[in-house]
Design an enzyme around this catalytic site. Structure first.
Site, PDB file in Angstrom:
ATOM      1  CE1 TYR A  95      51.521 -99.389-141.608  1.00  0.00           C
ATOM      2  CE2 TYR A  95      52.591-100.670-139.878  1.00  0.00           C
ATOM      3  CZ  TYR A  95      51.614 -99.767-140.277  1.00  0.00           C
ATOM      4  OH  TYR A  95      50.733 -99.252-139.361  1.00  0.00           O
ATOM      5  CD  GLU A 130      50.723 -98.892-136.096  1.00  0.00           C
ATOM      6  OE1 GLU A 130      49.896 -98.388-136.885  1.00  0.00           O
ATOM      7  OE2 GLU A 130      51.571 -99.744-136.437  1.00  0.00           O
ATOM      8  CB  SER A 148      33.793 -98.956-125.417  1.00  0.00           C
ATOM      9  OG  SER A 148      34.008 -98.263-126.619  1.00  0.00           O
ATOM     10  CB  THR A 167      29.997 -98.988-123.989  1.00  0.00           C
ATOM     11  OG1 THR A 167      30.356 -98.807-125.362  1.00  0.00           O
ATOM     12  CG2 THR A 167      28.833 -99.961-123.909  1.00  0.00           C
TER      13      THR A 167
END
Length: 401
Positions: free
Chosen positions: A98, A140, A209, A280
């Site tokens: 970051y 996160e 996916s 999916t």
């Protein structure tokens, strides 16, 4: 969250920043990749960069976050943040990256806006950036902890146990952990990142996916080959590599599962609407509903170019038939002798589709499709808060919000 002083400064400068955000993000990426070429080679999607899609998504997320803070300085847009954080976690993004982004982004802002970036303006937008960055870092790191992995250490080697050619352009790859250990749990609707080494040495990453239910010991991904002209960009580097070069017995680097399009109320009525390869995550949800004995109404809707292009079509119908109160309707752009009774021609249309009270809807497909279906669901009285979506690639719905 955003200080009163910064709120006023951001409110006053948001039109100017918003008008220049496209130039800012283009210059930001140029500076970032010049200083860190490994990021373009091994982390960012080169196809999206070439097509300008990632720039649009970044611009949209920054503008949306700042606009939200100005309108509601004591709150934050958690839906947007969680969507971004899940994508970052699937790529192994860490807090150390970051400050790198901050350095090049603010250099681009200063260069594009020039003297308009006074110390007061820089301080206010710096506060916006770190509010967003620190919120993403916290989410996160929580996602990494939930998967019981160290921050950024999301990769594991998997063996291709089999592959099935579903259509001319869609192939399913069945995967098992190469180390023989258990597969990590996931929620129906989530995705994994797959990293492959390309002929030029780049290790490009794409998300796919999971098309199987969580209870299966084998993980399945169904990959559509991306043809550049049809996708308004270059040919898909990773999808074409997987189709042409990956066979049973080969190994792939696959991330832990992430994604925020998951079943929220598994006991209530559900509507699953998809188009193209967007089927999916819906197949994973549908199989999970069938495996867990779901009894509430389930409405399965899908649109495609033709029955021959409809990947996992037989599974789509068979899983719906396993449920006690489910209906499945498919629409194809042109009439086909392979269509079944009840299949529609043209675009998906909800005018004669019953939608049970209390339905939670999940959408996945191209943006125009999802916008059209969402509008029809709203017209039928489904609250906006009960309509959820997944975008394959950069979230340009957010970018246009």
């Amino acid at each position: 969250m955003l200080s009163e002083k910064s709120t006023e400064t951001v409110r006053a400068t948001l039109p100017a920043v918003g008008a220049a955000i496209g130039d800012i993000t283009e210059l930001f990426y140029a500076k970032l990749f010049a200083a860190h070429p490994e990021l373009l080679r091994d982390l960012f999607n080169r196809g999206n960069q070439n097509a300008g899609l990632q720039k649009q998504a970044l611009a949209g997320s920054i503008a949306a976050f700042a606009t939200h803070l100005v309108a509601r300085p004591d709150a934050r847009p958690d839906v947007m943040l969680h969507r971004i954080a899940h994508k970052h976690a699937s790529l192994g993004v860490t807090r150390e990256q970051y400050p790198v982004v901050h350095r090049h982004l603010f250099a681009a802002i200063a260069e594009v806006l020039g003297e308009a970036v006074t110390p007061e303006v820089a301080e206010a937008w710096d506060e916006v950036y770190w509010l967003m960055a620190n919120a993403l870092i916290a989410i996160e790191e929580r996602l990494y902890a939930e998967q019981q992995v160290l921050a950024g250490d999301v990769w594991r080697t998997w063996t291709v146990a089999g592959r099935v050619e579903e259509t001319a352009d869609c192939t399913t790859f069945h995967l098992t952990p190469a180390d023989g250990g258990p597969a990590p749990s996931f929620k129906p609707g989530q995705y994994v990142s797959v990293q492959v080494e390309l002929p030029d040495g780049a290790r490009q990453i794409r998300q796919y996916s999971l098309s199987s239910a969580p209870g299966s010991p084998v993980r399945s991904i169904t990959v559509k080959r991306v043809h550049g002209p049809a996708a308004e960009g270059p040919d898909g580097e990773v999808s074409n590599h997987l189709h042409a070069r990956v066979a049973p017995g080969d190994t792939l680097r696959v991330s832990a599962p992430y994604g925020d399009l998951v079943l929220r109320d598994p006991a209530g009525p559900v509507l699953l609407a998809s188009a193209g390869i967007g089927c999916t995550p819906m197949l994973s949800m549908l199989e999970h509903l069938a495996d867990t004995g779901h009894t509430a109404p389930v409405t399965v809707l899908h649109a495609d170019r033709s029955p021959a292009d409809h990947a996992l079509r037989d599974d789509h119908r068979a899983l719906a038939r396993k449920l006690p109160d489910a209906s499945a309707r498919f629409w194809y752009e042109a009439a086909s002798e392979d269509a079944e009774p009840g299949d529609g021609e043209g675009l998906l249309e909800l005018s004669d589709v019953p939608v049970a009270p209390g339905t939670t809807a999940y959408l996945c497909g191209p943006l125009p499709f999802m916008r059209a279906v969402r509008a029809q669901l709203l017209a039928k009285g489904v609250p906006a808060s009960d309509i959820h979506y997944e975008v394959f690639g950069p979230d340009l719905w957010l970018a246009s919000a």
